[in-house]
Design a protein around this motif. Sequence first.
Motif, mmCIF file in Angstrom:
data_model
loop_
_atom_site.group_PDB
_atom_site.id
_atom_site.type_symbol
_atom_site.label_atom_id
_atom_site.label_comp_id
_atom_site.label_asym_id
_atom_site.label_seq_id
_atom_site.Cartn_x
_atom_site.Cartn_y
_atom_site.Cartn_z
ATOM 1 N N GLN A 4 5.344 10.870 9.013
ATOM 2 C CA GLN A 4 6.429 10.598 7.990
ATOM 3 C C GLN A 4 6.808 11.711 7.195
ATOM 4 O O GLN A 4 8.127 12.170 6.963
ATOM 5 C CB GLN A 4 6.114 9.486 6.955
ATOM 6 C CG GLN A 4 5.993 8.164 7.486
ATOM 7 C CD GLN A 4 5.434 7.226 6.476
ATOM 8 O OE1 GLN A 4 4.681 7.368 5.717
ATOM 9 N NE2 GLN A 4 5.935 5.796 6.819
ATOM 10 N N ILE A 5 5.774 12.684 6.923
ATOM 11 C CA ILE A 5 6.154 13.835 6.026
ATOM 12 C C ILE A 5 6.924 14.671 6.851
ATOM 13 O O ILE A 5 8.009 15.274 6.537
ATOM 14 C CB ILE A 5 4.841 14.520 5.577
ATOM 15 C CG1 ILE A 5 4.222 13.517 4.515
ATOM 16 C CG2 ILE A 5 5.116 15.939 5.003
ATOM 17 C CD1 ILE A 5 2.810 13.980 3.818
ATOM 18 N N ARG A 8 10.395 13.899 7.420
ATOM 19 C CA ARG A 8 11.175 14.038 6.207
ATOM 20 C C ARG A 8 11.666 15.583 6.037
ATOM 21 O O ARG A 8 12.718 16.019 5.878
ATOM 22 C CB ARG A 8 10.405 13.560 4.772
ATOM 23 C CG ARG A 8 10.985 14.123 3.508
ATOM 24 C CD ARG A 8 12.334 13.404 3.328
ATOM 25 N NE ARG A 8 13.030 13.613 1.899
ATOM 26 C CZ ARG A 8 14.257 13.988 1.698
ATOM 27 N NH1 ARG A 8 15.172 13.553 2.798
ATOM 28 N NH2 ARG A 8 14.614 14.472 0.595
ATOM 29 N N ARG A 91 -1.873 14.078 -2.229
ATOM 30 C CA ARG A 91 -0.737 14.455 -3.338
ATOM 31 C C ARG A 91 -1.050 16.137 -3.612
ATOM 32 O O ARG A 91 -2.078 16.737 -3.156
ATOM 33 C CB ARG A 91 -1.016 13.692 -4.604
ATOM 34 C CG ARG A 91 -2.068 14.096 -5.444
ATOM 35 C CD ARG A 91 -2.066 13.627 -6.937
ATOM 36 N NE ARG A 91 -1.005 14.015 -7.545
ATOM 37 C CZ ARG A 91 -0.453 13.488 -8.566
ATOM 38 N NH1 ARG A 91 -0.927 12.391 -9.162
ATOM 39 N NH2 ARG A 91 0.756 14.069 -9.163
ATOM 40 N N ASP A 117 10.252 21.992 -6.756
ATOM 41 C CA ASP A 117 11.324 21.330 -6.541
ATOM 42 C C ASP A 117 11.426 20.835 -5.212
ATOM 43 O O ASP A 117 11.504 19.900 -4.836
ATOM 44 C CB ASP A 117 12.883 21.938 -6.762
ATOM 45 C CG ASP A 117 12.915 22.075 -8.711
ATOM 46 O OD1 ASP A 117 12.283 21.364 -9.222
ATOM 47 O OD2 ASP A 117 13.933 22.723 -8.693
ATOM 48 N N VAL A 120 8.493 18.413 -4.204
ATOM 49 C CA VAL A 120 9.002 16.876 -4.675
ATOM 50 C C VAL A 120 10.253 16.334 -3.896
ATOM 51 O O VAL A 120 10.318 15.297 -3.587
ATOM 52 C CB VAL A 120 9.516 16.994 -6.432
ATOM 53 C CG1 VAL A 120 10.199 15.516 -6.692
ATOM 54 C CG2 VAL A 120 8.203 17.223 -7.226
ATOM 55 N N GLU A 121 11.251 17.431 -3.580
ATOM 56 C CA GLU A 121 12.019 16.694 -2.801
ATOM 57 C C GLU A 121 11.684 16.097 -1.403
ATOM 58 O O GLU A 121 11.838 15.305 -0.709
ATOM 59 C CB GLU A 121 12.886 17.771 -2.411
ATOM 60 C CG GLU A 121 14.429 17.278 -1.658
ATOM 61 C CD GLU A 121 15.412 18.577 -1.423
ATOM 62 O OE1 GLU A 121 16.324 18.377 -0.794
ATOM 63 O OE2 GLU A 121 15.096 19.655 -1.508
ATOM 64 N N LEU A 123 8.235 15.544 -0.638
ATOM 65 C CA LEU A 123 7.170 14.448 -0.670
ATOM 66 C C LEU A 123 7.178 13.469 -1.803
ATOM 67 O O LEU A 123 6.446 12.429 -1.890
ATOM 68 C CB LEU A 123 5.815 15.177 -1.054
ATOM 69 C CG LEU A 123 5.585 16.444 -0.255
ATOM 70 C CD1 LEU A 123 4.445 17.391 -0.770
ATOM 71 C CD2 LEU A 123 5.192 15.981 1.369
ATOM 72 N N GLY A 124 8.298 13.588 -2.588
ATOM 73 C CA GLY A 124 8.488 12.414 -3.560
ATOM 74 C C GLY A 124 7.279 12.578 -4.624
ATOM 75 O O GLY A 124 6.828 13.604 -4.936
ATOM 76 N N ASP A 125 6.668 11.384 -4.998
ATOM 77 C CA ASP A 125 5.866 11.545 -6.032
ATOM 78 C C ASP A 125 4.521 12.178 -5.474
ATOM 79 O O ASP A 125 3.901 12.626 -6.439
ATOM 80 C CB ASP A 125 5.364 9.913 -6.806
ATOM 81 C CG ASP A 125 6.649 9.528 -7.397
ATOM 82 O OD1 ASP A 125 7.397 10.306 -8.086
ATOM 83 O OD2 ASP A 125 6.540 8.226 -7.639
ATOM 84 N N GLN A 126 4.343 12.188 -4.516
ATOM 85 C CA GLN A 126 3.110 12.869 -3.823
ATOM 86 C C GLN A 126 3.241 14.341 -4.118
ATOM 87 O O GLN A 126 2.249 14.899 -4.132
ATOM 88 C CB GLN A 126 2.943 12.777 -2.278
ATOM 89 C CG GLN A 126 2.471 11.425 -2.003
ATOM 90 C CD GLN A 126 2.534 11.264 -0.149
ATOM 91 O OE1 GLN A 126 3.674 11.119 0.100
ATOM 92 N NE2 GLN A 126 1.518 11.706 0.129
ATOM 93 N N ARG A 128 4.473 15.892 -6.912
ATOM 94 C CA ARG A 128 4.357 16.143 -8.302
ATOM 95 C C ARG A 128 2.790 16.522 -8.663
ATOM 96 O O ARG A 128 2.025 15.943 -8.234
ATOM 97 C CB ARG A 128 4.641 14.824 -9.184
ATOM 98 C CG ARG A 128 6.114 14.273 -8.899
ATOM 99 C CD ARG A 128 6.585 13.569 -9.964
ATOM 100 N NE ARG A 128 8.016 13.021 -9.680
ATOM 101 C CZ ARG A 128 9.171 13.285 -9.625
ATOM 102 N NH1 ARG A 128 9.035 14.698 -10.176
ATOM 103 N NH2 ARG A 128 10.357 12.942 -9.282
#
Length: 154
Positions: A4-5, A8, A91, A117, A120-121, A123-126, A128
């Motif tokens: 998935q990563i 993305r 994370r 940035d 976060v773009e 991985l999303g919340d992972q 942060r």
Amino acid sequence: MTGQIETRLAELGVTLPEAQAPAANYVPFVQVGDLVFVSGQISNGPDGLITGKLGADMTTAEGTAAAKTCAVALLAQCKAACSGDLDRLVRVVKLTGFVNSTSDFTEQPQVVNGCSDFLVEALGDQGRHSRSAVSAASLPLGVAVEIEAIFQIK
């Protein structure tokens, strides 16, 4: 099969390079329990090292782009630490960014945002994380940015 990563990342137009071997007597990462400590990754783009000093011969925008290359290298090291399965990443815990800058340059956080940035773009919340962004009078090989990371993996 791509995880998935990495799917993305591909959507963002990014293919992870092979993790760089260390340039001296250290290892690229150390795993302690479920934490992976990745050695500093220097700004390196498709045309080679991204060198310069913020506040002298580089703009903040150029520094931000250089920091993004560090993010890609950090993820490549994390993938290596995860035996090739980046989906083991839980994370991003912490980043420490070093910016090659003049004594009067004060936009180190904006430069390191290039790394933050992007994580976060991608991985999303992972992605942060906690973070430090500091000035350095010089960096190895004259690079603009060096960033180290701590990742939590499963």
